[in-house]
Scaffold this motif. Sequence first.
Motif, short mmCIF file in Angstrom:
data_model
loop_
_atom_site.label_atom_id
_atom_site.label_comp_id
_atom_site.label_asym_id
_atom_site.label_seq_id
_atom_site.Cartn_x
_atom_site.Cartn_y
_atom_site.Cartn_z
N GLU A 275 0.98 -1.16 0.20
CA GLU A 275 -0.11 -0.19 -0.14
C GLU A 275 0.86 1.08 -0.06
OE1 GLU A 275 -2.51 -0.29 3.32
OE2 GLU A 275 -4.17 -1.35 2.11
N THR A 276 2.10 1.10 0.70
CA THR A 276 2.92 2.48 0.73
C THR A 276 3.39 2.59 -0.50
OG1 THR A 276 3.34 2.15 3.18
CG2 THR A 276 4.68 3.24 2.21
N GLN A 277 3.92 1.59 -1.19
CA GLN A 277 4.95 1.85 -2.33
C GLN A 277 4.15 2.09 -3.66
OE1 GLN A 277 8.28 1.79 -2.61
NE2 GLN A 277 8.30 1.50 -0.47
N PHE A 278 2.70 1.53 -3.69
CA PHE A 278 2.14 1.25 -4.98
C PHE A 278 0.77 2.18 -4.87
CE2 PHE A 278 4.67 -2.30 -5.45
CZ PHE A 278 4.81 -2.59 -6.48
N GLU A 279 0.25 2.51 -3.52
CA GLU A 279 -0.88 3.21 -3.33
C GLU A 279 -2.09 2.91 -4.23
OE1 GLU A 279 -0.82 7.45 -3.69
OE2 GLU A 279 -0.26 7.64 -1.64
N PRO A 280 -2.24 1.54 -4.06
CA PRO A 280 -3.48 0.95 -4.77
C PRO A 280 -4.75 1.13 -4.58
CG PRO A 280 -2.57 -0.40 -3.32
CD PRO A 280 -1.70 0.48 -3.37
N ASP A 281 -5.75 1.51 -5.34
CA ASP A 281 -7.16 1.91 -5.34
C ASP A 281 -8.05 0.54 -4.62
OD1 ASP A 281 -7.31 4.74 -5.94
OD2 ASP A 281 -6.59 3.76 -7.63
N VAL A 282 -7.52 -0.55 -4.93
CA VAL A 282 -8.10 -1.71 -4.91
C VAL A 282 -7.32 -2.91 -4.78
CG1 VAL A 282 -9.79 -3.51 -5.57
CG2 VAL A 282 -10.24 -1.18 -6.43
N MET A 283 -7.17 -3.64 -3.63
CA MET A 283 -6.58 -4.90 -3.40
C MET A 283 -7.20 -6.07 -3.45
SD MET A 283 -3.63 -3.37 -0.92
CE MET A 283 -2.58 -5.15 -0.87
N LEU A 284 -7.17 -6.93 -4.39
CA LEU A 284 -7.93 -8.30 -4.51
C LEU A 284 -7.20 -9.46 -3.91
CD1 LEU A 284 -9.58 -7.77 -8.14
CD2 LEU A 284 -10.62 -7.04 -5.72
N PHE A 285 -7.77 -10.02 -3.25
CA PHE A 285 -7.07 -11.54 -2.54
C PHE A 285 -7.75 -12.53 -3.04
CE2 PHE A 285 -6.37 -8.29 1.10
CZ PHE A 285 -5.16 -7.87 0.51
N ASP A 286 -7.25 -13.39 -3.95
CA ASP A 286 -7.81 -14.54 -4.42
C ASP A 286 -7.44 -15.63 -3.23
OD1 ASP A 286 -8.91 -16.89 -5.62
OD2 ASP A 286 -7.30 -17.14 -7.13
N LEU A 287 -8.53 -16.08 -2.67
CA LEU A 287 -8.35 -16.95 -1.61
C LEU A 287 -8.75 -18.24 -1.75
CD1 LEU A 287 -9.28 -14.58 1.29
CD2 LEU A 287 -6.94 -15.30 0.82
N PRO A 288 -8.41 -19.41 -0.70
CA PRO A 288 -8.93 -20.68 -0.97
C PRO A 288 -10.42 -20.83 -0.69
CG PRO A 288 -7.66 -20.61 0.83
CD PRO A 288 -7.33 -19.42 0.06
N PRO A 289 -11.15 -21.74 -0.93
CA PRO A 289 -12.35 -22.20 -0.48
C PRO A 289 -12.49 -21.93 1.06
CG PRO A 289 -12.05 -23.58 -2.17
CD PRO A 289 -10.52 -23.03 -1.68
N ALA A 290 -13.36 -21.25 1.57
CA ALA A 290 -13.70 -20.85 3.08
C ALA A 290 -13.90 -21.98 3.68
CB ALA A 290 -14.62 -19.82 3.17
N LEU A 291 -14.73 -23.16 3.40
CA LEU A 291 -15.17 -24.34 4.12
C LEU A 291 -14.11 -25.29 4.09
CD1 LEU A 291 -18.87 -24.36 3.39
CD2 LEU A 291 -17.67 -22.93 5.06
N LEU A 292 -13.06 -25.47 3.50
CA LEU A 292 -12.08 -26.11 3.33
C LEU A 292 -11.07 -26.33 4.37
CD1 LEU A 292 -11.63 -26.90 -0.65
CD2 LEU A 292 -13.33 -28.19 1.00
#
Length: 351
Positions: A275-292
């Motif tokens: 966030e400090t270096q790139f100052e993004p407006d959006v950060m998307l996190f592709d996470l694993p399935p929540a119930l696994l």
Amino acid sequence: MTEQPKFQRRKRRGAVTPAERPVAVESNRPDPSVAELKALLEEKEALLQRKAELEAERLRDAEQVAQRAEDARKAKAEEAKKAAAAAPKTPLVLASAPPRTPAARPVHDHEAIWQSIDRFPLDAQRLADRNVITALRRDPAHTRFDILRTRMLQALAENGWKRVAITSPTKDCGKTFTAANLAISLSRQENCRTVLLDLDMRSPSLHKIFGVSDTGAIGDMLRGKIAPEHHLQGFAQNSMSAGSHVAIGFNGIVEPYAAELLQDPSTKEALHEIETQFEPDVMLFDLPPALLNDDVIAMRPHVDALLIVAAGGMTKANDIKETERRLGDNIPLLGVVLNKAEQTETGDYSY
């Protein structure tokens, strides 16, 4: 018998016989010779002379030190005298003290950071073959991603959020497919900086969709072993108008202790550095399935909002409710993306 005079008798009584005379006692200690006495006197004289020389040397050193101090004092006084003579006769009096100018802070060039990251080519046909429908935009369903993008940006701006977790209740719901389509759709949004991280570290697949082989290990970036600007990659110039302000953190190494890594303080520091270096407006996190597993729960402190991807005809309503329950009420739900829902009007996907 002739009587002796009295004085003779007294004399005789006071006389001492040879046997009664004291006998001189001879001493066994030898008398010192003249040479020995002379040697002792010379040695004593030499010691006294050496002592006198040392004392004279000490006095000379003290005098030299005192002389140097005096010379320094005189030189300092002479310099002060010259400075006083060179000073203006009438001192300058200011009506008020001049305002203090704050030291200039170093300027961080975010654009230079974006331009410095590695770039990979985009193969539009390859993306289309992997159902990235926002690449060629031939499938009418791509408009659904544009709508999702716009609504998401509005919600983030209204609440001051940046970080969005993308997950699904179970596997094969299309969460990575959703993340990739959103990234390309966001890249076409003017003045929008987007960072997408493949945090499904138990089964990384985002690099397969984009056809990137030189992925590195995102775990090394989260542990602080490699700087974000050296790991993240962006789109090269392309013919499908995908913008240059998307940075993707691929992963080609399976991380067996993903939940532990996500809970480690180093992950928090790495995300803050991005966030400090790139100052993004959006950060998307592709996470694993929540119930696994517990990876999504471990990532919960680093997330502002949640996007759940469900598969039509496969995901049950109870699975979505259980996913929301595990993440808790403190993470807002942006919405549920219904994937793989057949519609004759817009193609094979509904959102």
